[in-house]
Design a protein around this motif. Structure first.
Motif, mmCIF file in Angstrom:
data_model
loop_
_atom_site.group_PDB
_atom_site.id
_atom_site.type_symbol
_atom_site.label_atom_id
_atom_site.label_comp_id
_atom_site.label_asym_id
_atom_site.label_seq_id
_atom_site.Cartn_x
_atom_site.Cartn_y
_atom_site.Cartn_z
ATOM 1 N N LYS A 263 0.828 -1.203 0.000
ATOM 2 C CA LYS A 263 0.000 0.000 0.000
ATOM 3 C C LYS A 263 0.866 1.260 0.000
ATOM 4 O O LYS A 263 1.940 1.284 0.620
ATOM 5 N N ASN A 264 0.403 2.290 -0.738
ATOM 6 C CA ASN A 264 1.113 3.575 -0.839
ATOM 7 C C ASN A 264 2.487 3.443 -1.492
ATOM 8 O O ASN A 264 3.376 4.255 -1.237
ATOM 9 N N LYS A 265 2.660 2.424 -2.311
ATOM 10 C CA LYS A 265 3.939 2.236 -3.002
ATOM 11 C C LYS A 265 3.726 2.221 -4.507
ATOM 12 O O LYS A 265 2.620 2.001 -4.998
ATOM 13 N N THR A 266 4.826 2.478 -5.236
ATOM 14 C CA THR A 266 4.819 2.292 -6.682
ATOM 15 C C THR A 266 5.666 1.076 -6.993
ATOM 16 O O THR A 266 6.836 1.002 -6.592
ATOM 17 N N ILE A 267 5.060 0.115 -7.663
ATOM 18 C CA ILE A 267 5.775 -1.120 -7.995
ATOM 19 C C ILE A 267 5.713 -1.329 -9.504
ATOM 20 O O ILE A 267 5.047 -0.587 -10.222
ATOM 21 N N THR A 268 6.414 -2.331 -9.967
ATOM 22 C CA THR A 268 6.392 -2.666 -11.390
ATOM 23 C C THR A 268 5.583 -3.947 -11.604
ATOM 24 O O THR A 268 5.757 -4.929 -10.880
ATOM 25 N N ALA A 269 4.700 -3.883 -12.584
ATOM 26 C CA ALA A 269 3.924 -5.065 -12.963
ATOM 27 C C ALA A 269 4.324 -5.487 -14.367
ATOM 28 O O ALA A 269 4.740 -4.663 -15.184
ATOM 29 N N VAL A 280 4.907 -2.402 -16.626
ATOM 30 C CA VAL A 280 4.040 -1.249 -16.370
ATOM 31 C C VAL A 280 4.219 -0.807 -14.923
ATOM 32 O O VAL A 280 4.133 -1.636 -14.012
ATOM 33 N N PRO A 281 4.484 0.508 -14.677
ATOM 34 C CA PRO A 281 4.544 0.985 -13.287
ATOM 35 C C PRO A 281 3.143 1.065 -12.693
ATOM 36 O O PRO A 281 2.197 1.478 -13.361
ATOM 37 N N LEU A 282 2.999 0.683 -11.452
ATOM 38 C CA LEU A 282 1.700 0.688 -10.781
ATOM 39 C C LEU A 282 1.778 1.485 -9.485
ATOM 40 O O LEU A 282 2.630 1.224 -8.626
ATOM 41 N N LYS A 283 0.873 2.446 -9.339
ATOM 42 C CA LYS A 283 0.740 3.202 -8.095
ATOM 43 C C LYS A 283 -0.374 2.565 -7.281
ATOM 44 O O LYS A 283 -1.524 2.476 -7.719
ATOM 45 N N ILE A 284 -0.049 2.114 -6.071
ATOM 46 C CA ILE A 284 -1.016 1.433 -5.214
ATOM 47 C C ILE A 284 -1.505 2.404 -4.140
ATOM 48 O O ILE A 284 -0.695 3.074 -3.490
ATOM 49 N N SER A 285 -2.806 2.497 -3.976
ATOM 50 C CA SER A 285 -3.391 3.440 -3.021
ATOM 51 C C SER A 285 -3.242 2.940 -1.588
ATOM 52 O O SER A 285 -2.798 1.810 -1.344
ATOM 53 N N ALA A 286 -3.676 3.773 -0.660
ATOM 54 C CA ALA A 286 -3.613 3.408 0.761
ATOM 55 C C ALA A 286 -4.558 2.261 1.084
ATOM 56 O O ALA A 286 -4.410 1.595 2.111
ATOM 57 N N GLU A 287 -5.534 2.048 0.195
ATOM 58 C CA GLU A 287 -6.480 0.933 0.406
ATOM 59 C C GLU A 287 -6.056 -0.328 -0.331
ATOM 60 O O GLU A 287 -6.773 -1.334 -0.332
ATOM 61 N N GLY A 288 -4.892 -0.299 -0.986
ATOM 62 C CA GLY A 288 -4.432 -1.468 -1.732
ATOM 63 C C GLY A 288 -5.116 -1.608 -3.079
ATOM 64 O O GLY A 288 -5.198 -2.705 -3.631
ATOM 65 N N LYS A 289 -5.602 -0.480 -3.640
ATOM 66 C CA LYS A 289 -6.303 -0.491 -4.922
ATOM 67 C C LYS A 289 -5.435 0.135 -6.007
ATOM 68 O O LYS A 289 -4.545 0.945 -5.730
ATOM 69 N N ILE A 290 -5.733 -0.217 -7.272
ATOM 70 C CA ILE A 290 -5.000 0.368 -8.402
ATOM 71 C C ILE A 290 -5.939 1.055 -9.391
ATOM 72 O O ILE A 290 -5.524 1.434 -10.485
ATOM 73 N N GLY A 291 -7.206 1.230 -9.010
ATOM 74 C CA GLY A 291 -8.133 1.996 -9.829
ATOM 75 C C GLY A 291 -8.566 1.321 -11.108
ATOM 76 O O GLY A 291 -8.654 1.974 -12.157
ATOM 77 N N VAL A 292 -8.851 0.027 -11.033
ATOM 78 C CA VAL A 292 -9.315 -0.686 -12.226
ATOM 79 C C VAL A 292 -10.516 -1.553 -11.868
ATOM 80 O O VAL A 292 -10.753 -1.867 -10.699
ATOM 81 N N GLN A 293 -11.266 -1.914 -12.888
ATOM 82 C CA GLN A 293 -12.298 -2.929 -12.748
ATOM 83 C C GLN A 293 -11.728 -4.248 -13.253
ATOM 84 O O GLN A 293 -11.051 -4.270 -14.290
ATOM 85 N N VAL A 294 -11.996 -5.298 -12.518
ATOM 86 C CA VAL A 294 -11.468 -6.610 -12.900
ATOM 87 C C VAL A 294 -12.332 -7.178 -14.021
ATOM 88 O O VAL A 294 -13.563 -7.148 -13.949
ATOM 89 N N GLY A 295 -11.698 -7.668 -15.057
ATOM 90 C CA GLY A 295 -12.413 -8.272 -16.172
ATOM 91 C C GLY A 295 -12.459 -9.776 -16.051
ATOM 92 O O GLY A 295 -11.913 -10.366 -15.115
ATOM 93 N N GLY A 296 -13.104 -10.391 -16.981
ATOM 94 C CA GLY A 296 -13.216 -11.844 -16.978
ATOM 95 C C GLY A 296 -12.824 -12.432 -18.311
ATOM 96 O O GLY A 296 -12.773 -11.734 -19.327
ATOM 97 N N LEU A 297 -12.537 -13.710 -18.306
ATOM 98 C CA LEU A 297 -12.212 -14.437 -19.528
ATOM 99 C C LEU A 297 -13.168 -15.604 -19.672
ATOM 100 O O LEU A 297 -13.546 -16.236 -18.680
ATOM 101 N N GLY A 298 -13.565 -15.886 -20.888
ATOM 102 C CA GLY A 298 -14.385 -17.060 -21.145
ATOM 103 C C GLY A 298 -13.575 -18.320 -20.977
ATOM 104 O O GLY A 298 -12.342 -18.307 -20.957
#
Length: 447
Positions: A263-269, A280-298
């Motif tokens: 949380k509150n860190k920038t990591i590499t994905a 891809v660099p990822l900024k993680i919020s204090a809540e452990g979120k990255i601001g995306v909606q999770v998708g699905g695969l068939g």
């Protein structure tokens, strides 16, 4: 539009079941030359929407969609036609027929319900076959996030081997219900087998948490959409997360743990995009979120990526018959177990009994014939079993009195049957009020 589709499926299924159930009474009554005065879809309290008399029988559609009925001459039923019963018996009346004929007439409705369910299951086996993932192919086990299951001792990564001694070989739509109805579940965890005893009030506990699947297949972390306010604009829809902060990520549940730990860190994905691995660099919020909606695969995509092998089994017409019959038997036994749990106060299952809203809610908001027939077959079994309960005013109550007559040689008096019918009617109204009251209560408290 969604509401219209749900309502259309609900009314079509209900109408089909009612008409065929009542035909089950109507046809043998006609064969035994018993007069049928009315045949109605829905109840015509005070008035009917449509009606037409053909061959001495009034066919119609009522305005109250709580069921349907056939009114057979000389039979003590919900009409409580005491004036007719006070007259001398006539040869065309129900009460004048031999007991074995009356028994066949009364069993006709539930017989049609059970036959219909088996025919639907046979037809579905022939039309759709079986699509499933073999439990042996779930190398990393199942996703178990339900807090009630976790409290009972299950963990993500567990594999289900058997429920109450019945071996589980396929992951399909039935597995959750088997766990709900089960008493002992054999699991495999880290290569070792162990048995988990389900709590007696498991269903009651489930009612207090958000609804959803008990166990499900573990899915990869696929980006469905990036929120406009997200700082992680380098991500794109359909990106498949492969690593986070140098740690390999195969499933979304693994990713959640890594994000919570950074949380509150920038990591590499590392993401898989257009068949290429992209950092891809990822900024993680204090809540452990990255601001995306999770998708699905068939399932096809999951198979291509090497996650699961999807098995498809098709049946010829003759092959589909034993498959459908077995499916019907399983559903019949399963519903019998559900009733046992409902009548056992310790389980708390009676709190989940629902009425017409509960039935309405199980239909999807998109039209699917496969889902429609699946629900209709199950409802047909439920209708058949419920009508067989030995309650006066239900078919089972009439059957009980007829069996007594056939075994003892003594026919219960009309007065006794009238009183029993009244008691049964009050009991049925009480059950309807309880079931539909449960619907209202759950709607109010939001569960």
């Amino acid at each position: 539009m969604d509401l219209f589709i749900k309502l259309s499926q609900f009314l079509l299924s209900l109408s089909l079941l009612i008409i065929l159930h009542e035909l089950g009474h109507f046809i043998p009554a006609k064969l035994f030359k018993t007069r049928v005065e009315k045949f109605y879809l829905f109840f015509d309290v005070k008035f009917s929407l449509l009606k037409k008399t053909i061959g001495g029988t009034e066919y119609g559609i009522g305005w109250l969609p709580l069921g349907g009925y056939v009114k057979i001459s000389g039979m003590i039923d919900e009409s409580m036609d005491k004036e007719q019963m006070a007259l001398p018996p006539q040869p065309w009346e129900f009460r004048s027929k031999p007991a074995w004929q009356r028994l066949i007439i009364m069993l006709g409705g539930v017989t049609v319900n059970f036959i219909l369910a088996f025919i639907i299951y046979i037809g579905m086996a022939f039309t759709y076959g079986d699509t499933y993932v073999a439990m042996s192919d779930l190398k990393d086990g199942l996703l178990i996030e339900n807090p009630v299951l976790q409290k009972a001792g299950f963990q993500t990564g567990d594999n289900i081997l058997a429920v109450d001694g019945e071996k589980i070989t396929k992951f399909d739509n039935e597995i959750n219900m088997k766990i709900i109805m089960g008493k002992k579940v054999l699991i495999e965890r880290n290569g070792a087998e162990q048995t988990i005893t389900m709590p007696n009030d498991f269903i009651d506990q489930l009612s207090k948490v958000e609804k959803g699947s008990l166990v499900s297949i573990r899915m990869p972390f696929v980006i469905g959409a990036v929120a406009p306010e997200s700082e992680n604009t380098a991500l794109q829809p359909k990106d498949l997360i492969l690593t986070l902060n140098g740690q390999k990520v195969k499933y979304f549940d693994e990713a959640k743990t890594i994000l919570d730990n950074n949380k509150n860190k920038t990591i590499t994905a590392t993401v898989l995009r257009d068949q290429k691995e992209v950092p891809v660099p990822l900024k993680i919020s204090a809540e452990g979120k990255i601001g995306v909606q999770v998708g699905g695969l068939g399932m096809d995509s999951l198979e291509k990526l090497g996650y699961y092998k999807v098995s498809k089994q098709e049946y010829g017409f003759l092959e589909s018959i034993p498959v459908g019959i077995q499916k019907g038997k399983d559903q019949l036994v399963g519903y019998g177990k559900q009733l046992q749990m409902i009548f056992n106060p310790d389980t708390g299952a009676y709190k989940q009994v629902g009425g017409f809203k509960a039935i309405f809610d199980i239909f999807p908001s998109t039209w699917s014939w496969e889902v429609f027939w699946t629900i209709t077959a199950l409802l047909s079994i439920m209708l058949g079993v419920m009508n067989l309960l030995p309650i006066p005013a239900l078919d089972g109550g009439h059957v009980l009195f007829l069996l007594y007559e056939m075994l003892s040689g003594k026919k219960p008096s009309d007065k006794f049957l009238e009183n029993a019918q009244m008691v049964g009617f009050v009991l049925l109204i009480s059950l309807l009020l309880f079931a539909n009251g449960n619907d209202i209560y759950k709607a109010i408290i939001g569960r």
